[in-house]
Design an enzyme around this catalytic site. Structure first.
Site, PDB file in Angstrom:
ATOM      1  N   GLU A 180       0.766  -1.361   0.055  1.00 54.91           N
ATOM      2  CA  GLU A 180       0.056   0.023   0.233  1.00 54.91           C
ATOM      3  C   GLU A 180       0.811   1.107  -0.088  1.00 54.91           C
ATOM      4  O   GLU A 180       0.952   1.959   0.866  1.00 54.91           O
ATOM      5  CB  GLU A 180      -1.055  -0.037   1.014  1.00 54.91           C
ATOM      6  CG  GLU A 180      -2.126  -0.935   1.094  1.00 54.91           C
ATOM      7  CD  GLU A 180      -3.291  -0.717   2.178  1.00 54.91           C
ATOM      8  OE1 GLU A 180      -2.951  -0.130   3.183  1.00 54.91           O
ATOM      9  OE2 GLU A 180      -4.066  -1.442   1.989  1.00 54.91           O
ATOM     10  N   GLU A 182      -5.172  -8.681   0.521  1.00 52.87           N
ATOM     11  CA  GLU A 182      -5.793  -8.258   1.885  1.00 52.87           C
ATOM     12  C   GLU A 182      -7.414  -8.342   1.663  1.00 52.87           C
ATOM     13  O   GLU A 182      -7.713  -7.496   0.669  1.00 52.87           O
ATOM     14  CB  GLU A 182      -5.292  -7.217   2.484  1.00 52.87           C
ATOM     15  CG  GLU A 182      -3.828  -7.233   3.011  1.00 52.87           C
ATOM     16  CD  GLU A 182      -3.368  -6.179   3.724  1.00 52.87           C
ATOM     17  OE1 GLU A 182      -4.267  -5.124   4.138  1.00 52.87           O
ATOM     18  OE2 GLU A 182      -2.352  -6.002   4.026  1.00 52.87           O
TER      19      GLU A 182
HETATM   20  S1  NCW Z   1      -4.909   1.108   7.584  1.00 56.12           S
HETATM   21  C1  NCW Z   1      -5.045   0.104   6.385  1.00 56.12           C
HETATM   22  N1  NCW Z   1      -4.984  -1.228   6.347  1.00 56.12           N
HETATM   23  C2  NCW Z   1      -5.127  -1.998   7.673  1.00 56.12           C
HETATM   24  C3  NCW Z   1      -3.833  -2.389   7.956  1.00 56.12           C
HETATM   25  O1  NCW Z   1      -4.148  -3.023   9.181  1.00 56.12           O
HETATM   26  C4  NCW Z   1      -3.073  -2.989   7.097  1.00 56.12           C
HETATM   27  O2  NCW Z   1      -1.741  -3.075   7.573  1.00 56.12           O
HETATM   28  C5  NCW Z   1      -2.976  -2.347   5.834  1.00 56.12           C
HETATM   29  O3  NCW Z   1      -2.388  -3.144   4.855  1.00 56.12           O
HETATM   30  C6  NCW Z   1      -6.001  -3.248   6.930  1.00 56.12           C
HETATM   31  O4  NCW Z   1      -5.489  -3.089   5.621  1.00 56.12           O
HETATM   32  C7  NCW Z   1      -4.514  -2.179   5.253  1.00 56.12           C
HETATM   33  N2  NCW Z   1      -5.458   0.712   5.245  1.00 56.12           N
HETATM   34  C8  NCW Z   1      -5.778   2.042   5.189  1.00 56.12           C
HETATM   35  C9  NCW Z   1      -6.826   2.350   4.390  1.00 56.12           C
HETATM   36  C10 NCW Z   1      -7.213   3.839   4.606  1.00 56.12           C
HETATM   37  C11 NCW Z   1      -7.148   4.321   3.340  1.00 56.12           C
HETATM   38  C12 NCW Z   1      -7.537   5.985   3.493  1.00 56.12           C
HETATM   39  C13 NCW Z   1      -7.881   6.233   2.267  1.00 56.12           C
HETATM   40  C14 NCW Z   1      -8.381   7.753   2.255  1.00 56.12           C
HETATM   41  C15 NCW Z   1      -9.056   8.198   1.030  1.00 56.12           C
END
Ligand code: NCW
Length: 443
Positions: free
Chosen positions: A163, A348
């Site tokens: 990500e 995921e």
């Molecule tokens: S915080 C996040 N996550 C969670 C996390 O536990 C994991 O490590 C990440 O790979 C679950 O999956 C991912 N993602 C953040 C998403 C927030 C998106 C905000 C976008 C705003 C437009």
């Protein structure tokens, strides 16, 4: 046609979120170890110092995986555990941990999928400018080489970066993830370019030095838009939105990352939207960035429309407030596959809940079973419609440290009592065992 016989069912975790042992056996500090200590950054002042103590309990955790019928495990390597200073001296004990982890997985019939970067940048490198330093992609390639030298005799599946949208967007633009910076656009674009180069150099390194066939991808967040109807016009509108980009949101898009990696060029819209703020691109950069990969990973939770537009009153959401939009697991793989023409790996998917242990000692998370039935059924539909999907990694195996939100949101198929480190398989864990065991037929 449904899920193929070799469809990869599995679970995912990330080092900082589960390992704990933050300062043991020669580990250096990462930005999450360090910056999570700043006041008012993490909910309740929590951090990953101990977390699930997986560093010490990994053998038990893998036993649990076996009991749950898990055949594939996506985990990440902590860069500062292996390189305490980010570059230079290697911490042998850190490497041994991952080598033992891989051995134990294989002994239990579980295939490892290694993620090289899931956000805990060595602090020593952050002090040198982190991903803004022009040398950062070489640091990452050097780190990758050491991991490949030690693990590639046993590891086939590699994921370079998790990500990029989120760690750049939340960590360096919005200032809500470590290192809690709010940088100007010109620096965010250059940082993105350096990260893309790091990805490309890692792919080259893996290809060059892997001791056996390597299957390589990356794991961007991959939400697409869901069409308002099944009409051709609406589908095309949704497809366009899924790859659209503007000055304010470019970091969070699919195309800012996916296009350079697969097509070797930034989207045309990026040049228009960012103008002078586009990164400086040296000759050869785009060829490095677009070093061919084998699959397109995607972390998929909620539709892109759900981020952008107000949710209707009472729309179902998870405990993190993320909208429940199962069809995104149909449309995202479809749109990503049709654009990038690479097999899709769902790296995921899952939901955060306020899970608790009931009086009978069990965790009755029937909402998660409902959520997953809907989402995985949508994925099944995509497969039936001819979308090439390699596998599905559930996020997450264990409840864990949910970054700035702390320990309250629980994503696991396995409940963790952080006071005793006791694990309890949730109802969803038993349910998923059946799904994996029947290759999705029990859905
Ligand atoms: S915080 C996040 N996550 C969670 C996390 O536990 C994991 O490590 C990440 O790979 C679950 O999956 C991912 N993602 C953040 C998403 C927030 C998106 C905000 C976008 C705003 C437009």
């Amino acid at each position: 046609m449904s899920f193929s016989k070799d469809f990869m069912w599995g679970v995912a975790t990330a080092a900082y979120q589960i390992e704990g042992a933050y300062n043991e056996d020669g580990k250096g500090l990462g930005i999450w170890d360090t910056y999570s200590r700043l006041p008012n950054t993490i909910k309740n002042g929590e951090n990953g110092d101990i977390s699930c103590n997986h560093y010490h309990l990994y053998k038990n955790d893998i036993k649990l995986m076996k009991e749950m019928g898990i055949k594939n495990y996506r985990f990440s390597i902590s860069w500062p555990r292996v390189f305490p200073d980010g570059i230079g001296k290697v911490n042998k004990q850190g490497l041994e941990f991952y080598s033992d982890l891989v051995d134990t997985l294989l002994e239990n019939g579980i295939t490892p999928l290694v993620t090289l970067y899931h956000w805990n940048l060595p602090n020593a490198l952050q002090r040198k400018g982190g991903w803004l330093n022009p040398e950062s992609s070489d640091w990452f390639a050097d780190y990758t080489k050491v991991i490949v030298d030690h693990l590639s005799d046993r590891v086939t599946y590699w994921i370079t970066i998790n990500e990029p949208q989120v760690f750049v967007g939340l960590g360096y633009k919005d200032g809500v993830h470590a290192p809690f910076y709010k940088l100007p656009t010109s620096e965010l674009t250059q940082m993105s370019h350096n990260i893309l180069l790091a990805h490309g150099k890692a792919v080259r390194t893996i290809r060059q030095y892997a001791k056996k066939k390597a299957i390589i991808g990356f794991a961007p967040t991959g939400p697409c838009s869901i069409p308002h109807s099944r009409s051709t016009e609406d589908i095309e509108v949704a497809r366009k939105c899924s790859f659209a980009l503007d000055r304010d949101n470019f970091i969070f898009t699919n195309s800012w990352w996916g296009d350079p990696i697969v097509f070797g060029q930034y989207p045309e819209e990026a040049h228009k939207a960012l103008g002078e703020d586009m990164p400086s691109i040296n000759p050869g950069d785009m060829a490095i960035i677009s070093e061919p990969i084998d699959f397109y990973g995607a972390n998929i939770y909620q539709s892109q429309n759900a981020f952008a537009t107000p949710k209707y009153p009472g729309q179902p959401v998870t405990s993190l407030g993320w909208a429940i939009t199962p069809e995104v697991l149909y449309w995202s793989p479809k749109f990503l596959y049709e654009r990038y023409k690479l097999p899709i790996l769902i790296t995921e998917n899952g939901m955060a809940g306020c899970d608790l242990v009931h009086l009978d000692g069990r965790v009755h998370d029937d909402y998660r079973i409902d959520f997953l039935t809907r989402y995985i059924s949508a994925l099944k539909q995509a497969v039936e419609d001819g979308i090439e999907v390699m596998g599905y990694m559930h996020w997450s195996f264990l409840d864990n440290f949910e970054w700035a939100k702390g320990y309250a949101p629980r994503f696991g198929l396995v409940y963790v009592d952080y006071l005793t480190q006791r694990r309890i398989i949730k109802n969803s864990g038993y349910w998923y065992k059946k799904v994996m065991g029947t290759n999705g037929e029990s859905l």
